[in-house]
Motif scaffolding. Sequence first.
Motif, PDB file in Angstrom:
ATOM      1  N   ALA A 285     -10.950   0.220   5.218  1.00 24.54           N
ATOM      2  CA  ALA A 285      -9.497   0.020   5.159  1.00 24.54           C
ATOM      3  C   ALA A 285      -8.944   0.796   3.975  1.00 24.54           C
ATOM      4  CB  ALA A 285      -9.173  -1.461   5.008  1.00 24.54           C
ATOM      5  N   VAL A 286      -7.908   1.576   4.209  1.00 26.13           N
ATOM      6  CA  VAL A 286      -7.232   2.328   3.149  1.00 26.13           C
ATOM      7  C   VAL A 286      -5.836   1.738   2.970  1.00 26.13           C
ATOM      8  CG1 VAL A 286      -6.263   4.562   2.493  1.00 26.13           C
ATOM      9  CG2 VAL A 286      -8.557   4.442   3.481  1.00 26.13           C
ATOM     10  N   LEU A 287      -5.620   1.124   1.810  1.00 31.92           N
ATOM     11  CA  LEU A 287      -4.310   0.541   1.518  1.00 31.92           C
ATOM     12  C   LEU A 287      -3.503   1.550   0.709  1.00 31.92           C
ATOM     13  CD1 LEU A 287      -5.229  -3.154   0.560  1.00 31.92           C
ATOM     14  CD2 LEU A 287      -5.203  -2.031   2.801  1.00 31.92           C
ATOM     15  N   GLY A 288      -2.538   2.145   1.374  1.00 30.31           N
ATOM     16  CA  GLY A 288      -1.694   3.148   0.733  1.00 30.31           C
ATOM     17  C   GLY A 288      -1.818   4.499   1.400  1.00 30.31           C
ATOM     18  N   ALA A 289      -0.669   5.108   1.691  1.00 24.98           N
ATOM     19  CA  ALA A 289      -0.623   6.461   2.250  1.00 24.98           C
ATOM     20  C   ALA A 289       0.315   7.355   1.447  1.00 24.98           C
ATOM     21  CB  ALA A 289      -0.173   6.418   3.709  1.00 24.98           C
ATOM     22  N   ALA A 290       1.405   6.787   0.922  1.00 22.27           N
ATOM     23  CA  ALA A 290       2.322   7.563   0.080  1.00 22.27           C
ATOM     24  C   ALA A 290       1.603   7.996  -1.188  1.00 22.27           C
ATOM     25  CB  ALA A 290       3.552   6.730  -0.268  1.00 22.27           C
ATOM     26  N   PHE A 291       2.075   9.080  -1.798  1.00 28.20           N
ATOM     27  CA  PHE A 291       1.403   9.563  -3.005  1.00 28.20           C
ATOM     28  C   PHE A 291       1.651   8.642  -4.192  1.00 28.20           C
ATOM     29  CE2 PHE A 291       5.483  11.256  -4.337  1.00 28.20           C
ATOM     30  CZ  PHE A 291       5.387  11.348  -5.724  1.00 28.20           C
ATOM     31  N   LYS A 292       2.708   7.796  -4.107  1.00 28.53           N
ATOM     32  CA  LYS A 292       2.993   6.819  -5.152  1.00 28.53           C
ATOM     33  C   LYS A 292       3.738   5.656  -4.524  1.00 28.53           C
ATOM     34  CE  LYS A 292       6.446   7.106  -7.902  1.00 28.53           C
ATOM     35  NZ  LYS A 292       7.355   7.476  -9.019  1.00 28.53           N
ATOM     36  N   PRO A 293       3.778   4.490  -5.177  1.00 27.43           N
ATOM     37  CA  PRO A 293       4.506   3.357  -4.606  1.00 27.43           C
ATOM     38  C   PRO A 293       6.011   3.581  -4.614  1.00 27.43           C
ATOM     39  CG  PRO A 293       3.748   2.829  -6.809  1.00 27.43           C
ATOM     40  CD  PRO A 293       3.133   4.156  -6.458  1.00 27.43           C
ATOM     41  N   ASP A 294       6.725   2.772  -3.828  1.00 25.39           N
ATOM     42  CA  ASP A 294       8.186   2.839  -3.713  1.00 25.39           C
ATOM     43  C   ASP A 294       8.659   4.184  -3.202  1.00 25.39           C
ATOM     44  OD1 ASP A 294       8.660   0.182  -4.698  1.00 25.39           O
ATOM     45  OD2 ASP A 294       8.205   0.924  -6.704  1.00 25.39           O
TER      46      ASP A 294
ATOM     47  N   ASN B  85       5.640   8.652   8.608  1.00 22.27           N
ATOM     48  CA  ASN B  85       5.448  10.014   8.112  1.00 22.27           C
ATOM     49  C   ASN B  85       3.988  10.430   8.216  1.00 22.27           C
ATOM     50  OD1 ASN B  85       8.143  10.262   7.463  1.00 22.27           O
ATOM     51  ND2 ASN B  85       7.879   9.919   5.278  1.00 22.27           N
ATOM     52  N   SER B  86       3.097   9.512   7.886  1.00 15.41           N
ATOM     53  CA  SER B  86       1.664   9.814   7.936  1.00 15.41           C
ATOM     54  C   SER B  86       1.213  10.077   9.356  1.00 15.41           C
ATOM     55  CB  SER B  86       0.863   8.647   7.347  1.00 15.41           C
ATOM     56  OG  SER B  86       1.269   8.348   6.034  1.00 15.41           O
ATOM     57  N   ARG B  87       1.695   9.290  10.275  1.00 16.36           N
ATOM     58  CA  ARG B  87       1.290   9.434  11.679  1.00 16.36           C
ATOM     59  C   ARG B  87       1.687  10.807  12.224  1.00 16.36           C
ATOM     60  NH1 ARG B  87       0.375   4.844  14.617  1.00 16.36           N
ATOM     61  NH2 ARG B  87       1.939   3.686  13.423  1.00 16.36           N
ATOM     62  N   ARG B  88       2.859  11.306  11.776  1.00 16.37           N
ATOM     63  CA  ARG B  88       3.301  12.616  12.254  1.00 16.37           C
ATOM     64  C   ARG B  88       2.430  13.740  11.695  1.00 16.37           C
ATOM     65  NH1 ARG B  88       8.523  10.231  11.824  1.00 16.37           N
ATOM     66  NH2 ARG B  88       8.737  10.865   9.637  1.00 16.37           N
TER      67      ARG B  88
ATOM     68  N   LEU C  14      -4.133   9.929   1.523  1.00 13.55           N
ATOM     69  CA  LEU C  14      -4.387  10.453   2.866  1.00 13.55           C
ATOM     70  C   LEU C  14      -5.499  11.489   2.857  1.00 13.55           C
ATOM     71  CD1 LEU C  14      -0.773  10.746   4.294  1.00 13.55           C
ATOM     72  CD2 LEU C  14      -2.553   9.159   5.014  1.00 13.55           C
ATOM     73  N   ASN C  15      -5.600  12.239   1.776  1.00 13.08           N
ATOM     74  CA  ASN C  15      -6.691  13.203   1.654  1.00 13.08           C
ATOM     75  C   ASN C  15      -8.031  12.491   1.665  1.00 13.08           C
ATOM     76  OD1 ASN C  15      -8.651  14.830  -0.304  1.00 13.08           O
ATOM     77  ND2 ASN C  15      -7.242  16.301   0.624  1.00 13.08           N
TER      78      ASN C  15
ATOM     79  N   LEU D 245     -13.915  12.198   8.365  1.00 16.43           N
ATOM     80  CA  LEU D 245     -14.766  13.347   8.668  1.00 16.43           C
ATOM     81  C   LEU D 245     -16.242  13.046   8.420  1.00 16.43           C
ATOM     82  CD1 LEU D 245     -12.644  16.308   7.244  1.00 16.43           C
ATOM     83  CD2 LEU D 245     -13.243  15.926   9.641  1.00 16.43           C
ATOM     84  N   GLN D 246     -16.515  12.125   7.516  1.00 13.16           N
ATOM     85  CA  GLN D 246     -17.892  11.772   7.210  1.00 13.16           C
ATOM     86  C   GLN D 246     -18.394  10.593   8.028  1.00 13.16           C
ATOM     87  OE1 GLN D 246     -19.103  11.834   3.114  1.00 13.16           O
ATOM     88  NE2 GLN D 246     -17.589  13.381   2.552  1.00 13.16           N
ATOM     89  N   GLY D 247     -17.640  10.247   9.069  1.00 15.51           N
ATOM     90  CA  GLY D 247     -18.130   9.279  10.044  1.00 15.51           C
ATOM     91  C   GLY D 247     -17.606   7.870   9.921  1.00 15.51           C
ATOM     92  N   ALA D 248     -16.746   7.595   8.944  1.00 15.58           N
ATOM     93  CA  ALA D 248     -16.200   6.248   8.802  1.00 15.58           C
ATOM     94  C   ALA D 248     -15.132   5.975   9.851  1.00 15.58           C
ATOM     95  CB  ALA D 248     -15.610   6.068   7.404  1.00 15.58           C
ATOM     96  N   VAL D 249     -14.967   4.712  10.177  1.00 18.31           N
ATOM     97  CA  VAL D 249     -13.878   4.255  11.049  1.00 18.31           C
ATOM     98  C   VAL D 249     -12.769   3.784  10.117  1.00 18.31           C
ATOM     99  CG1 VAL D 249     -13.189   2.660  12.863  1.00 18.31           C
ATOM    100  CG2 VAL D 249     -15.532   3.568  12.809  1.00 18.31           C
ATOM    101  N   VAL D 250     -11.741   4.607   9.972  1.00 16.97           N
ATOM    102  CA  VAL D 250     -10.729   4.399   8.935  1.00 16.97           C
ATOM    103  C   VAL D 250      -9.441   3.850   9.532  1.00 16.97           C
ATOM    104  CG1 VAL D 250      -9.423   5.517   7.086  1.00 16.97           C
ATOM    105  CG2 VAL D 250     -11.732   6.319   7.632  1.00 16.97           C
ATOM    106  N   ARG D 251      -8.879   2.847   8.870  1.00 13.88           N
ATOM    107  CA  ARG D 251      -7.540   2.345   9.227  1.00 13.88           C
ATOM    108  C   ARG D 251      -6.677   2.377   7.972  1.00 13.88           C
ATOM    109  NH1 ARG D 251      -6.681  -2.467  13.275  1.00 13.88           N
ATOM    110  NH2 ARG D 251      -5.142  -0.975  14.023  1.00 13.88           N
ATOM    111  N   VAL D 252      -5.508   3.005   8.098  1.00 14.08           N
ATOM    112  CA  VAL D 252      -4.606   3.217   6.957  1.00 14.08           C
ATOM    113  C   VAL D 252      -3.369   2.352   7.135  1.00 14.08           C
ATOM    114  CG1 VAL D 252      -3.251   4.920   5.683  1.00 14.08           C
ATOM    115  CG2 VAL D 252      -5.422   5.597   6.755  1.00 14.08           C
ATOM    116  N   THR D 253      -2.889   1.786   6.045  1.00 17.24           N
ATOM    117  CA  THR D 253      -1.632   1.054   6.075  1.00 17.24           C
ATOM    118  C   THR D 253      -0.795   1.420   4.862  1.00 17.24           C
ATOM    119  OG1 THR D 253      -0.615  -1.146   6.325  1.00 17.24           O
ATOM    120  CG2 THR D 253      -2.490  -0.971   4.822  1.00 17.24           C
TER     121      THR D 253
END
Length: 458
Positions: free
Chosen positions: A339-348, A381-384, A358-359, A366-374
């Motif tokens: 689980a990845v908590l955070g996609a924006a480069f900074k909060p707010d 924006n991330s989905r696009r 996101l990087n 790419l290294q085989g993990a099953v990743v979910r981002v929130t």
Amino acid sequence: MYERPGRRTRPEHNEWSTSVKISVIGCGYLGAVHAASMAELGHEVVGIDVDQDKVESLSQAKAPFYEPGFEELLGRTLATGRLRFSTDFGDARGSKVHFVCVGTPQKRSEYAADLRFVEGATESLLDVLAPGDLVVGKSTVPVGTAARLADLVSSKVPGAILAWNPEFLREGFAVQDTLEPDRLVYGIPDDVDGETARALLDEVYASIRERGTPQVVTDYATAEMVKTAANSFLATKISFINAMAELCEATGADVKQLADAIGYDDRIGRKFLNAGLGFGGGCLPKDIRAFMARAGELGADQALTFLREVDNINMRRRIRMVDLAREVCDGSLVGKRVAVLGAAFKPDSDDIRDSPALNVAAQLQLQGAVVRVTDPAAVENSRRLWPQLDYAATPEEAAERADAVLVLTEWKQYRELDPAAFGKVVKQKRVLDGRNALDRDAWTAAGWSYRALGRRHG
């Protein structure tokens, strides 16, 4: 020249302002906030942008980006009738002051800044300028740009003047930083035109000046360098503490305690000494690279060679986070749910430009993990931009049956998670604090294995 007017009790924004007719060219993050803020100060403002959808959204008081307080400011100033938006450059005609607020992205495959938008906006203004009008650059540009554009403006429209007035907005605090800046910087000619430019800018910023805001009135080159120098210093400070984090990992020292200890020295200060995943966004990375590129063009590249290592340290943090995730997942990411908590480069913010979070998420996948981002604001924006990643609406949904949880953007919502309750949704209680933002003692007390860059194991 530095000036600090005498302080007065803070006024309403338009108490002393006489109304100035203003155009703002470019209504992205910088321009839209600036346009609404100028209207808040009592001026008559038209925002010009080539993007019809953006203009329609702004005209309906709908912010095309996430910024706390901006949509309320937008609605309030539109309702006064002092603010409007248009795609027609002709609507800038009749304005006395024209702010150029377009982007200066990094050139593809180069470090240098792409000035096409600044140059295009200035050239488009030539058709509507009148003698005595003031063009004010706010975009972050390489030193030498303002002098070149000033020659263009004065040669095409005799009597029109150019000034440079850099912005210092922090995403998440953009409205506050525009209406209550910590300084005003004017880059103006050293002649009678400079006196006219200063008088017009003083009129625009009258109520801000009356509050005692410091002013620096200087030449074009110094004004251009202020923003890039400031961002380079901040980037250096961040990379310094991240370099110390690398040493802490090698020695068993604790980087947070180290930062606290050196931060008590008022020559150093504690701000921007938070070790972690490093910086991203649309300013610091591209600004330090453009600064290096321009120094090379000027034959002064040795003065900024240290910024290359600042950039390298920053990028290494992302690689180290992936390595740390692999380490806590028993040496392999293949098939592990992360689980990845955070996609924006900074909060707010919903800004995902050069987002470290996101990087890292993409590298994990790419290294085989099953990743979910929130993320509270940046999922769409991330989905696009990163459609290959999987997204969740909440931290709990992202972390369901997770083998590891990575906190990569320090949103308040994540800092305030209840580790005991949150532990009930995961498969393994493993948390990687990519921003050193969590209460380590609370998470370890709830049974979590806590890891962070530059910290002792918890």
